[in-house]
Design a protein around this motif. Structure first.
Motif, mmCIF file in Angstrom:
data_model
loop_
_atom_site.group_PDB
_atom_site.id
_atom_site.type_symbol
_atom_site.label_atom_id
_atom_site.label_comp_id
_atom_site.label_asym_id
_atom_site.label_seq_id
_atom_site.Cartn_x
_atom_site.Cartn_y
_atom_site.Cartn_z
ATOM 1 N N PHE A 147 -14.003 10.667 16.394
ATOM 2 C CA PHE A 147 -15.595 10.932 16.799
ATOM 3 C C PHE A 147 -15.806 12.196 16.717
ATOM 4 O O PHE A 147 -17.184 12.544 16.416
ATOM 5 N N VAL A 148 -14.942 13.437 16.594
ATOM 6 C CA VAL A 148 -15.336 14.602 16.154
ATOM 7 C C VAL A 148 -15.857 14.899 15.000
ATOM 8 O O VAL A 148 -16.660 15.841 14.456
ATOM 9 N N TYR A 149 -15.445 13.679 13.829
ATOM 10 C CA TYR A 149 -15.963 13.817 12.664
ATOM 11 C C TYR A 149 -17.409 12.821 12.463
ATOM 12 O O TYR A 149 -18.445 13.150 11.699
ATOM 13 N N SER A 150 -17.263 11.693 13.156
ATOM 14 C CA SER A 150 -18.571 10.894 13.057
ATOM 15 C C SER A 150 -19.565 11.249 13.686
ATOM 16 O O SER A 150 -21.049 11.274 13.225
ATOM 17 N N GLU A 151 -19.573 12.287 14.893
ATOM 18 C CA GLU A 151 -20.881 12.780 15.487
ATOM 19 C C GLU A 151 -21.123 14.137 15.159
ATOM 20 O O GLU A 151 -22.150 14.532 15.100
ATOM 21 N N ARG A 152 -20.331 14.917 14.238
ATOM 22 C CA ARG A 152 -20.595 16.170 13.952
ATOM 23 C C ARG A 152 -21.354 16.098 12.585
ATOM 24 O O ARG A 152 -21.416 15.148 11.757
ATOM 25 N N ILE A 153 -22.506 16.928 12.810
ATOM 26 C CA ILE A 153 -23.386 17.152 11.525
ATOM 27 C C ILE A 153 -22.967 17.984 10.595
ATOM 28 O O ILE A 153 -22.738 19.066 10.834
ATOM 29 N N ASP A 154 -22.923 17.665 9.429
ATOM 30 C CA ASP A 154 -22.468 18.691 8.432
ATOM 31 C C ASP A 154 -23.287 19.791 8.242
ATOM 32 O O ASP A 154 -24.489 19.938 8.152
ATOM 33 N N GLY A 155 -22.673 20.868 8.225
ATOM 34 C CA GLY A 155 -23.159 22.125 8.288
ATOM 35 C C GLY A 155 -23.217 22.939 9.643
ATOM 36 O O GLY A 155 -23.479 24.098 9.502
ATOM 37 N N ASP A 156 -23.308 21.987 10.555
ATOM 38 C CA ASP A 156 -23.382 22.655 11.855
ATOM 39 C C ASP A 156 -22.012 22.675 12.611
ATOM 40 O O ASP A 156 -21.200 21.767 12.214
ATOM 41 N N ALA A 157 -21.861 23.825 13.128
ATOM 42 C CA ALA A 157 -20.554 23.908 14.212
ATOM 43 C C ALA A 157 -20.282 23.076 15.064
ATOM 44 O O ALA A 157 -21.102 22.595 15.821
ATOM 45 N N TRP A 158 -18.995 22.588 15.033
ATOM 46 C CA TRP A 158 -18.649 21.682 16.202
ATOM 47 C C TRP A 158 -18.060 22.401 17.377
ATOM 48 O O TRP A 158 -16.872 23.098 17.286
ATOM 49 N N THR A 159 -18.628 22.578 18.464
ATOM 50 C CA THR A 159 -18.111 23.420 19.502
ATOM 51 C C THR A 159 -17.746 22.523 20.709
ATOM 52 O O THR A 159 -17.437 23.470 21.738
ATOM 53 N N LYS A 160 -17.542 21.300 20.726
ATOM 54 C CA LYS A 160 -17.105 20.637 21.995
ATOM 55 C C LYS A 160 -15.725 20.524 22.077
ATOM 56 O O LYS A 160 -15.210 19.786 23.173
ATOM 57 N N GLY A 161 -14.915 20.875 21.364
ATOM 58 C CA GLY A 161 -13.492 20.598 21.425
ATOM 59 C C GLY A 161 -13.213 19.021 21.082
ATOM 60 O O GLY A 161 -13.825 18.327 20.749
ATOM 61 N N TYR A 162 -11.849 18.483 21.205
ATOM 62 C CA TYR A 162 -11.518 17.428 20.882
ATOM 63 C C TYR A 162 -10.212 17.345 21.491
ATOM 64 O O TYR A 162 -9.176 17.901 20.942
ATOM 65 N N SER A 163 -10.120 16.568 22.485
ATOM 66 C CA SER A 163 -8.960 16.493 23.440
ATOM 67 C C SER A 163 -7.774 15.487 22.978
ATOM 68 O O SER A 163 -8.155 14.592 21.989
ATOM 69 N N LYS A 164 -6.441 15.622 23.559
ATOM 70 C CA LYS A 164 -5.564 14.681 23.071
ATOM 71 C C LYS A 164 -6.059 13.102 23.545
ATOM 72 O O LYS A 164 -5.748 11.970 23.013
ATOM 73 N N GLU A 165 -6.513 13.246 24.906
ATOM 74 C CA GLU A 165 -6.902 11.871 25.487
ATOM 75 C C GLU A 165 -7.920 11.349 24.643
ATOM 76 O O GLU A 165 -7.928 9.936 24.330
ATOM 77 N N GLN A 166 -8.963 11.997 23.879
ATOM 78 C CA GLN A 166 -10.006 11.598 22.980
ATOM 79 C C GLN A 166 -9.460 10.988 21.739
ATOM 80 O O GLN A 166 -9.950 9.992 21.167
ATOM 81 N N LEU A 167 -8.351 11.699 21.205
ATOM 82 C CA LEU A 167 -7.934 11.247 20.034
ATOM 83 C C LEU A 167 -7.107 10.036 20.299
ATOM 84 O O LEU A 167 -7.078 9.064 19.330
ATOM 85 N N ILE A 168 -6.523 10.128 21.287
ATOM 86 C CA ILE A 168 -5.708 8.595 21.476
ATOM 87 C C ILE A 168 -6.551 7.463 21.675
ATOM 88 O O ILE A 168 -6.218 6.639 21.353
#
Length: 368
Positions: A147-168
């Motif tokens: 979701f770090v890629y599906s929610e991210r808007i191209d050109g904008d910085a992603w500042t929310k992080g992405y935890s191991k729990e979220q990846l799993i």
């Protein structure tokens, strides 16, 4: 009359000498510098840093422009940028080291390396994916499966992080888009999973892996997943590539850092580029093995391009070239080298776009 004539002659000689000096000065200007300044002006680019390998030796390390539009501190070879997808190359190097140590096997299904947090349904869906399929983008996992890629808007910085729990959680919900190994599809999420596997089999964080296998062996002092206070002072400000007056930020990609968010600079990337060119030349001539060799196994992108483990082999020109790059959130990087000519180019910028790849490839093509 003779006195007047004497001064006229002196004046003519002086003017002639002055013109000759200016002409020599103009001719002595570096054409690469001229090209870079021209392209930066045409594209309204705030800052750029470049490293060049010519005939196997570091020939140029230089910065252009300023740290930001507000801060007139000059960019130099030590200025730090995020390198976006160029990060994948470092992940490929880490993978090669873990393979050498017997901790990973390219032919093994990735499910063999999953911890118990990955559910049985996910393991059944993903069991046909071999490790090499993740590395060469033939896994069937979409680029935005995380979701770090599906929610991210191209050109904008992603500042929310992405935890191991979220990846799993994302891995547990992945559905394949095609049969593994049947086609090429670039996948950022695939490399996030590669980083996760590396952490799982080594019991080290990705930052520790990067330090153990990359930054310490190759003495890359400003390549990192997180910047120190002193390194933050060297960080340039990124600007959107679709509006270069709009300031953005570095991204916090968390567990997706292995795919998209390492920091580095021209000095470090030129160092490892130099080592990689040497390693490839020894591999080509003597088959000498080295973790920097990232194209022993490749997938077909098209008739002229093959993708290895985060390095592209280009066979469409007069000689074989290798490249990768990254472009996200303003920051961008290009990385090219030619074995036949023993040359290479690295460029980092604070506002990317298609112009950067053309510039890097054009410089490489014209190196003598």
């Amino acid at each position: 009359m003779k006195r007047i004539l004497f001064f006229v002659v002196i004046a003519i000689v002086a003017i002639s000498c002055n013109f000759t000096t200016k002409e020599k000065s103009y001719k002595a200007e570096n054409p690469i510098e001229e090209k870079i300044k021209k392209v930066m002006k045409e594209n309204n680019v705030p800052g750029l840093s470049i490293g060049i390998i010519r005939n196997g030796k570091i020939d140029m390390l230089q910065g252009f422009g300023t740290k930001s539009r507000k801060d007139t501190t000059k960019v130099n070879e030590s200025s730090i940028f995020q390198i976006a997808s160029q990060s994948k190359m470092f992940t490929g190097i880490i993978i090669n080291n873990l393979i050498q140590e017997g901790k990973l096997n390219l032919e093994e299904p990735i499910t063999s390396y999953f911890p118990s947090d990955i559910n049985e349904n996910a393991k059944k869906r993903l069991h046909k994916i071999k490790l090499k399929f993740l590395l060469n983008h033939t896994s069937g996992i979409s680029s935005d499966a995380c979701f770090v890629y599906s929610e991210r808007i191209d050109g904008d910085a992603w500042t929310k992080g992405y935890s191991k729990e979220q990846l799993i959680k994302d891995i547990n919900n992945i559905k394949l888009e095609f049969e593994p190994s049947s086609q090429f599809q670039y996948s950022n999420s695939g490399y996030a999973i590669v980083g996760f596997i590396c952490e799982t089999v080594s019991n080290l964080s990705y930052g520790q892996l990067l330090e153990k296998y990359v930054t310490l062996p190759y003495k890359l002092n400003n390549t990192s997943v997180k910047l120190s206070d002193s390194q933050i002072l060297k960080l340039v400000t990124p600007y959107r590539k679709d509006n270069r007056t709009v300031e953005t930020k570095p991204s916090n990609m968390g567990m997706a850092t292995p795919a998209s968010a390492i920091y580095s600079n021209a000095t470090d990337l030129t160092k490892i580029l130099s080592e990689q060119i040497k390693a490839y030349r020894l591999y080509d001539s003597l088959n000498e093995q080295n973790p920097l060799i990232l194209t022993k196994q490749t997938s077909k992108m098209d008739e002229k391009l093959q993708y290895g483990f985060s390095l592209i082999k280009m066979t469409g020109g007069s000689d074989i070239k290798y490249s990768h790059g990254g472009d996200a959130d303003g920051f961008a990087c290009e990385y090219f080298f030619s074995l036949q000519k023993n040359n290479g180019v690295v460029i980092l910028t604070s506002s990317g776009g298609r112009w950067l790849g053309k510039l890097a490839d054009g410089i490489l093509e014209n190196l003598k």
